[in-house]
Design an enzyme around this catalytic site. Sequence first.
Site, PDB file in Angstrom:
ATOM      1  N   GLU A 162       9.514  14.682  16.062  1.00 24.76           N
ATOM      2  CA  GLU A 162       9.872  14.679  14.646  1.00 24.76           C
ATOM      3  C   GLU A 162       8.969  15.665  13.898  1.00 24.76           C
ATOM      4  OE1 GLU A 162       9.093  11.142  12.219  1.00 24.76           O
ATOM      5  OE2 GLU A 162      11.117  11.403  11.412  1.00 24.76           O
ATOM      6  N   CYS A 187      13.254  10.586   7.010  1.00 27.56           N
ATOM      7  CA  CYS A 187      13.235   9.986   8.355  1.00 27.56           C
ATOM      8  C   CYS A 187      14.575  10.153   9.053  1.00 27.56           C
ATOM      9  CB  CYS A 187      12.810   8.527   8.288  1.00 27.56           C
ATOM     10  SG  CYS A 187      13.720   7.610   7.060  1.00 27.56           S
ATOM     11  N   LYS A 206       0.844  -1.194   0.000  1.00 20.91           N
ATOM     12  CA  LYS A 206       0.000   0.000   0.000  1.00 20.91           C
ATOM     13  C   LYS A 206       0.879   1.242   0.000  1.00 20.91           C
ATOM     14  CE  LYS A 206      -2.071   2.484   3.154  1.00 20.91           C
ATOM     15  NZ  LYS A 206      -1.924   3.804   2.481  1.00 20.91           N
ATOM     16  N   GLU A 262      10.269   0.732  10.323  1.00 15.00           N
ATOM     17  CA  GLU A 262      11.237   1.827  10.207  1.00 15.00           C
ATOM     18  C   GLU A 262      10.467   3.104  10.489  1.00 15.00           C
ATOM     19  OE1 GLU A 262      12.810   4.882   9.113  1.00 15.00           O
ATOM     20  OE2 GLU A 262      13.439   4.192   7.122  1.00 15.00           O
TER      21      GLU A 262
HETATM   22  P1  ADP Z   1       2.085  10.585   8.106  1.00 12.46           P
HETATM   23  O1  ADP Z   1       1.835  10.970   9.522  1.00 12.46           O
HETATM   24  O2  ADP Z   1       3.175  11.358   7.491  1.00 12.46           O
HETATM   25  O3  ADP Z   1       0.837  10.523   7.288  1.00 12.46           O
HETATM   26  P2  ADP Z   1       1.838   7.811   8.509  1.00 12.46           P
HETATM   27  O4  ADP Z   1       2.654   6.979   9.428  1.00 12.46           O
HETATM   28  O5  ADP Z   1       0.453   8.154   8.929  1.00 12.46           O
HETATM   29  O6  ADP Z   1       2.660   9.105   8.189  1.00 12.46           O
HETATM   30  O7  ADP Z   1       1.737   7.109   7.083  1.00 12.46           O
HETATM   31  C1  ADP Z   1       2.635   6.154   6.575  1.00 12.46           C
HETATM   32  C2  ADP Z   1       1.868   5.039   5.908  1.00 12.46           C
HETATM   33  O8  ADP Z   1       1.113   4.357   6.899  1.00 12.46           O
HETATM   34  C3  ADP Z   1       0.864   5.496   4.860  1.00 12.46           C
HETATM   35  O9  ADP Z   1       0.847   4.545   3.805  1.00 12.46           O
HETATM   36  C4  ADP Z   1      -0.435   5.482   5.621  1.00 12.46           C
HETATM   37  O10 ADP Z   1      -1.575   5.322   4.809  1.00 12.46           O
HETATM   38  C5  ADP Z   1      -0.239   4.260   6.502  1.00 12.46           C
HETATM   39  N1  ADP Z   1      -1.094   4.220   7.693  1.00 12.46           N
HETATM   40  C6  ADP Z   1      -1.581   5.254   8.412  1.00 12.46           C
HETATM   41  N2  ADP Z   1      -2.345   4.813   9.435  1.00 12.46           N
HETATM   42  C7  ADP Z   1      -2.340   3.456   9.375  1.00 12.46           C
HETATM   43  C8  ADP Z   1      -2.935   2.412  10.160  1.00 12.46           C
HETATM   44  N3  ADP Z   1      -3.700   2.683  11.211  1.00 12.46           N
HETATM   45  N4  ADP Z   1      -2.702   1.134   9.796  1.00 12.46           N
HETATM   46  C9  ADP Z   1      -1.922   0.842   8.739  1.00 12.46           C
HETATM   47  N5  ADP Z   1      -1.339   1.780   7.963  1.00 12.46           N
HETATM   48  C10 ADP Z   1      -1.534   3.072   8.270  1.00 12.46           C
END
Ligand code: ADP
Length: 485
Positions: free
Chosen positions: A381, A283, A174, A249
């Site tokens: 961060e 990161c 994804k 990560e």
């Molecule tokens: P940001 O805060 O910059 O949006 P995220 O950690 O939310 O960073 O996003 C990184 C990835 O994790 C994206 O592909 C996002 O769609 C996915 N993501 C966000 N929330 C969830 C969740 N609850 N479960 C699985 N994947 C998630």
Amino acid sequence: MNRVRMYINGNFVESGGKAWLPVYDPSTEEVIAEVPDSIAADVDLAVKAARAAFDQGAWPQTTPQDRGRLLFKLADVIRRQSAQLAELESRNTGKPIVEAEFDVTDTATCFEYYGGIATKIMGYVNPVPDNALSLSLREPVGVAGQIIPWNYPLLMAAWKLAPALAAGCTCVLKPAEQTPLTILELAGSFQEIGFPPGVINIVTGFGDTAGAPIVAHPDVDKVAFTGSAAVGKLILRSAADSIKRVALELGGKSPNIFFADSDFEAAVDGALFGVFINQGEVCSAGSRILVERSIYSKFVDAMVEKTRTIKLGPPLSRDTKMGPLVSKEQYERVRSYQEIGKGEARLVAGGGRLQSADRGYYVEPTIFADVNNNHRIAREEVFGPVAAVIPFEGETEAIRIANDTPYGLAAAVWSRDIFRALRVVKAVRAGIVWVNHMQPTYVEAPWGGYKQSGFGRELGPWGIEEYLETKQVHINLSEQPIGWY
Ligand code: ADP
Ligand code: MG
């Protein structure tokens, strides 16, 4: 509207829920495409396809040579389409085109590297004491769920797909909801290259609706995630229910440490490059800049001076050094940290929106001086071009401040004294440490964090370990009855 469908079981498909989500050009704030806004049922189809490609042997039973060749072919396609992929990446993320071109080259290199590794996954003969042959076989983990961020969309997809495919895993990946376009563009070549249906599936959508179902799915054997620490924690909790293997990560607040004896010009440049590259959306950004007291004010002045020359502008312009942030959400997050910083420390550069831009998520490269390591801008961060400069007195204090963080992804130390530099390298608790440089990394070297920056290592031979199981095989060579009963 430019609707780009996602890729499941060898077909470009819509979501079963029929909804679409907008994808933006952050330099114009305009919608440039829509992709499926997936739901759990879509994830289920993708996992079923990946499961079938794995269990019915289409992928793990291809030979390692064939898997390697397919990865080489994929790399060739990326190199042939590099101009187009780089332009799309730059347009969708806001990163300067020149940086996007580097990313695309690195993406191809990553597939080539793991194409080579596919034929070099080797087991062991275990030296057991009995009349037996004991083997350790290396086998693919199975279906890999892979969730990636928006800062290096195509490259992060390669870091996850390449080792998994080389190992013989099938994948449900994804991309981040903000940046799905380049990997979907590349998916257009998967079938023609010769990847069997179901081996690579790309599911678009939001984290909670499309990401979480990947992590929770009982038929996914392993989850690899790169993203925020907050989501990393959610993933780890969710993965507990099905005892999934997890690699994380997560973020960082990496120290970039400058001693008075470092090459001054190179050091100032390294401080800025370390924190401002890719708009600071990195990161491993060197977002805490630790400077020895005796050069501190001169160093801050030089940083400020040089920051004025950083050219912000449209991502596709070849002389742009910094583009807009990726999204409105990220823009607002970074703007809020600029305000938080103003209440905590001394603002010496930037601090707001880029005034000359009438649209687009542009923020000024921002430097706070006299930061205390307890300030929020030193602990949290930001993931944007915001530097926290912290003075220190001597090596012991530098190490103490460097390690005083919940994170441990990266660090850098600048000094001409090799003994001191190496003492700092050993003392710093971080997964990646640079000496007299910050940020360059290579597919041949391990990448990953200590502490709350996560666990697991990507790239190099370490990267493939993440996608392998180990099977012990005991072959009895004695033709005598065992004679126990
Ligand atoms: P940001 O805060 O910059 O949006 P995220 O950690 O939310 O960073 O996003 C990184 C990835 O994790 C994206 O592909 C996002 O769609 C996915 N993501 C966000 N929330 C969830 C969740 N609850 N479960 C699985 N994947 C998630
Ligand atoms: Mg998010």
